[in-house]
Enzyme design. Structure first.
Site, PDB file in Angstrom:
ATOM      1  N   GLY A  53      -7.163  -7.771  10.436  1.00 43.49           N
ATOM      2  CA  GLY A  53      -7.737  -9.017   9.948  1.00 43.49           C
ATOM      3  C   GLY A  53      -6.918  -9.592   8.810  1.00 43.49           C
ATOM      4  O   GLY A  53      -6.283  -8.852   8.060  1.00 43.49           O
ATOM      5  N   SER A  54      -6.929 -10.915   8.665  1.00 42.93           N
ATOM      6  CA  SER A  54      -6.258 -11.543   7.522  1.00 42.93           C
ATOM      7  C   SER A  54      -7.131 -11.406   6.275  1.00 42.93           C
ATOM      8  O   SER A  54      -8.272 -10.954   6.345  1.00 42.93           O
ATOM      9  CB  SER A  54      -5.989 -13.018   7.829  1.00 42.93           C
ATOM     10  OG  SER A  54      -5.022 -13.120   8.847  1.00 42.93           O
ATOM     11  N   GLY A  55      -6.572 -11.788   5.133  1.00 41.68           N
ATOM     12  CA  GLY A  55      -7.304 -11.680   3.875  1.00 41.68           C
ATOM     13  C   GLY A  55      -6.883 -10.463   3.068  1.00 41.68           C
ATOM     14  O   GLY A  55      -7.370 -10.258   1.950  1.00 41.68           O
ATOM     15  N   HIS A  56      -5.955  -9.670   3.628  1.00 41.07           N
ATOM     16  CA  HIS A  56      -5.445  -8.478   2.927  1.00 41.07           C
ATOM     17  C   HIS A  56      -4.009  -8.685   2.460  1.00 41.07           C
ATOM     18  O   HIS A  56      -3.336  -7.718   2.090  1.00 41.07           O
ATOM     19  CB  HIS A  56      -5.483  -7.259   3.836  1.00 41.07           C
ATOM     20  CG  HIS A  56      -6.820  -6.958   4.412  1.00 41.07           C
ATOM     21  ND1 HIS A  56      -7.909  -6.694   3.625  1.00 41.07           N
ATOM     22  CD2 HIS A  56      -7.263  -6.891   5.695  1.00 41.07           C
ATOM     23  CE1 HIS A  56      -8.965  -6.457   4.402  1.00 41.07           C
ATOM     24  NE2 HIS A  56      -8.593  -6.583   5.661  1.00 41.07           N
ATOM     25  N   LYS A 104      -4.790   0.592  11.345  1.00 46.79           N
ATOM     26  CA  LYS A 104      -5.797   1.056  10.392  1.00 46.79           C
ATOM     27  C   LYS A 104      -7.067   1.413  11.168  1.00 46.79           C
ATOM     28  O   LYS A 104      -7.437   0.729  12.120  1.00 46.79           O
ATOM     29  CB  LYS A 104      -6.120  -0.036   9.357  1.00 46.79           C
ATOM     30  CG  LYS A 104      -4.901  -0.507   8.568  1.00 46.79           C
ATOM     31  CD  LYS A 104      -5.245  -1.305   7.316  1.00 46.79           C
ATOM     32  CE  LYS A 104      -6.010  -2.588   7.537  1.00 46.79           C
ATOM     33  NZ  LYS A 104      -5.324  -3.582   8.401  1.00 46.79           N
ATOM     34  N   ASP A 109      -9.872  -2.900  15.545  1.00 46.21           N
ATOM     35  CA  ASP A 109      -8.415  -2.759  15.569  1.00 46.21           C
ATOM     36  C   ASP A 109      -7.997  -1.670  16.553  1.00 46.21           C
ATOM     37  O   ASP A 109      -7.080  -1.843  17.360  1.00 46.21           O
ATOM     38  CB  ASP A 109      -7.881  -2.391  14.170  1.00 46.21           C
ATOM     39  CG  ASP A 109      -7.996  -3.537  13.171  1.00 46.21           C
ATOM     40  OD1 ASP A 109      -8.505  -4.605  13.551  1.00 46.21           O
ATOM     41  OD2 ASP A 109      -7.579  -3.353  12.013  1.00 46.21           O
ATOM     42  N   HIS A 214     -12.980  -4.574   3.010  1.00 47.02           N
ATOM     43  CA  HIS A 214     -13.677  -5.793   3.424  1.00 47.02           C
ATOM     44  C   HIS A 214     -14.961  -5.952   2.634  1.00 47.02           C
ATOM     45  O   HIS A 214     -15.840  -6.720   2.985  1.00 47.02           O
ATOM     46  CB  HIS A 214     -14.030  -5.734   4.911  1.00 47.02           C
ATOM     47  CG  HIS A 214     -12.887  -5.365   5.787  1.00 47.02           C
ATOM     48  ND1 HIS A 214     -12.591  -4.071   6.111  1.00 47.02           N
ATOM     49  CD2 HIS A 214     -11.944  -6.130   6.368  1.00 47.02           C
ATOM     50  CE1 HIS A 214     -11.510  -4.052   6.877  1.00 47.02           C
ATOM     51  NE2 HIS A 214     -11.097  -5.277   7.043  1.00 47.02           N
TER      52      HIS A 214
END
Lengths: 328, 328
Positions: A53-56, A104, A109, A214
């Site tokens: 996921g994006s945001g990391h 991860k 994922d 998250h």
């Protein structure tokens, strides 16, 4: 919600376009489906692909380039990427020596990378990263992959660049993951753009111990403590987990979750260094900064990797990515 | 206040010790008085020294190393360093070719660097950076030095490394400063540890336009807008200020104030690139990330530098510091 966005639905596309323009010397962007990949590819090299996921950010797109990843597949914010992204990325960067996924440990994922691996008929296609010791190994979903992912990607990336074959890269990645433990603390929640409000609530005198990247609840919500006390607890759990002993060599990574200033992260590094030094550990390498972030969450994690000579040499090897760069 | 600290009074010392340990290959720390300085020094080279209040990291300590600064003098959080720090730093790094101070335009910084220069009897001792166009040039305290400082320090640092003499370094620094304009927006305040609460208040639907890097009020408090509208306004003011024209070459720097995620900063970069590209500008180089921060403030600034060939070559020259590293 106070963010620089026009529309949560267009944020990722606009951001990826800016990212690719700002690093056009290193990488290229494919928009449909989403993946970023290394500009200078090398045939006969094992291709490393990660994603999530994006945001990391900078994880994983910031680690694409010489000596690290060949491609990264970003999902929407905190959402797994899909198999079509991984398959298209694999097609773009496969240099004939095999493709290795670095994944991860999150259900979505894992499932999507597995599906892509099956559809591509890739043998032994992945290294699973599960360095977060906040959950017991027996937990139903297993341990999560957190900031240790950066360490795995750097070391395996250097091995692939040096010509290691697929089986060696996979074995090395699993060895680094085994030698790595992470534990983090959140002082605030993050706010996912599409949600528009904080993911969880913490009182002014509380912190979330063992938080996920998250904003998942961790071990427990506890009273806010001073930096020394927080670091002593994190270090003790990590030391126990890795059964560290006098004279061992290690890499100490202090990772910020996004909103914690460097002046605090460097102070955390000093306190953690003292904790591990007192236990006889030889901290040979360090990494301090915001690498595996959770949007605008305030907090940080400690990651310790027990290094052998091979891992150390690969850590030191040249790397040229947006977020990690040395020796190039 | 939710921060990783034991005591606001010990934060800077602990942080500097951690910073120096994490980057022991590049720099050394002097604790009394506070300064960090380059490990590998070079005689016959102009020595560059900067400094200012802490809380803006990686500025300036993260820019000490080959191809950039020789030393940085950190004050307490948002507090000017004192002349004894600058004098001790100058003594430590003077390589016989003169010492040049790079000073952001704040009354305390200017006064203390001037005093140090006088006591050291340094001729033409400083370059003043005042790239923040939120205040008119006629303002009583003049314009502030903000994120453009990174650009000045990188370019002058490369010139000094290449053997430029003191007068050339000073003239180049002033030329880069003249060619540079910055403007920022804050979505939240920051919290100074010794104060313990936010410096200023903004409603959930407000932002501070033209904010300073210590949370100083800017041009005005306005309603929160979408990213495209914010960037269009910032870009228009910068374009007017620099009187940009078709075909000019430029470096575009999107700087985060600390708590704004990279996914937003890269999106801002894309939107700003479109604004300047539409005006015929050729964006040759970029820098996106948290470089001149304001502790945990959410917000960002745009900085544009009109590049000539000399500046471009010095920007591209090798640099090896904690926060900027390429070609080494």
């Amino acid at each position: 919600m106070k963010k620089f966005i026009d529309d949560p639905n267009s944020l990722l596309d606009t951001s990826l376009q800016g990212f690719a323009k700002a690093h056009a010397d290193i990488l290229e962007l494919n928009l449909e489906p989403h993946f970023v990949y290394r500009k200078q590819r090398k045939s006969g090299k094992v291709a490393l692909i990660s994603g999530g996921g994006s945001g990391h950010e900078p994880l994983h797109s910031g680690f694409v380039g010489f000596g690290m990843l060949d491609a990264a597949c970003p999902g929407q914010v905190f959402t797994s990427p899909t198999p079509d992204q991984m398959m298209a990325a694999a097609e773009a960067v496969d240099g004939g020596a095999g493709v290795l996924f670095i994944v991860k440990n999150y259900a979505g994922d894992v499932m999507n990378f597995e599906m892509a691996g099956e559809m591509l008929a890739l043998p032994n296609a992945s290294v699973l990263v599960n360095d977060d010791i906040s959950l017991p190994k027996s937990h139903s979903i297993g341990r999560r992959g957190v900031a240790g992912t950066t360490i795995v990607e750097k070391i395996v990336g250097a091995a692939a660049e040096a010509g290691a074959d697929l089986a060696s890269c996979k074995a090395l990645g699993e060895r680094v993951n085994q030698a790595t433990a992470s534990l983090g603390v959140a002082l605030t929640s993050c706010t996912v753009p599409a949600l528009g409000h904080p993911t969880f609530a913490l009182a002014e005198d509380e912190m979330e111990y063992g938080v996920g990247i998250h904003g998942e609840r961790g071990r427990e919500t506890v009273k806010l403590a001073g930096a020394s006390e927080i670091v002593a607890q994190l270090a003790e759990h990590i030391a126990d987990e890795l059964q560290i002993g006098t004279g061992q060599h290690a890499l100490l990574h202090v990772n910020g979750f996004g909103a914690t200033p460097l002046i605090e992260l460097h102070s955390i590094y000093e306190l953690a260094w003292q904790q591990f030094n007192r236990r006889g550990l030889n901290i040979q390498r360090s990494l301090v900064g915001n690498f595996t972030t959770s949007l605008d969450m305030a907090g940080c994690s400690l990651t310790l990797t027990l290094l052998d000579d091979e891992m150390l040499a690969y850590w030191d090897a040249p790397v040229n990515t947006a977020a990690l760069r040395w020796g190039c």
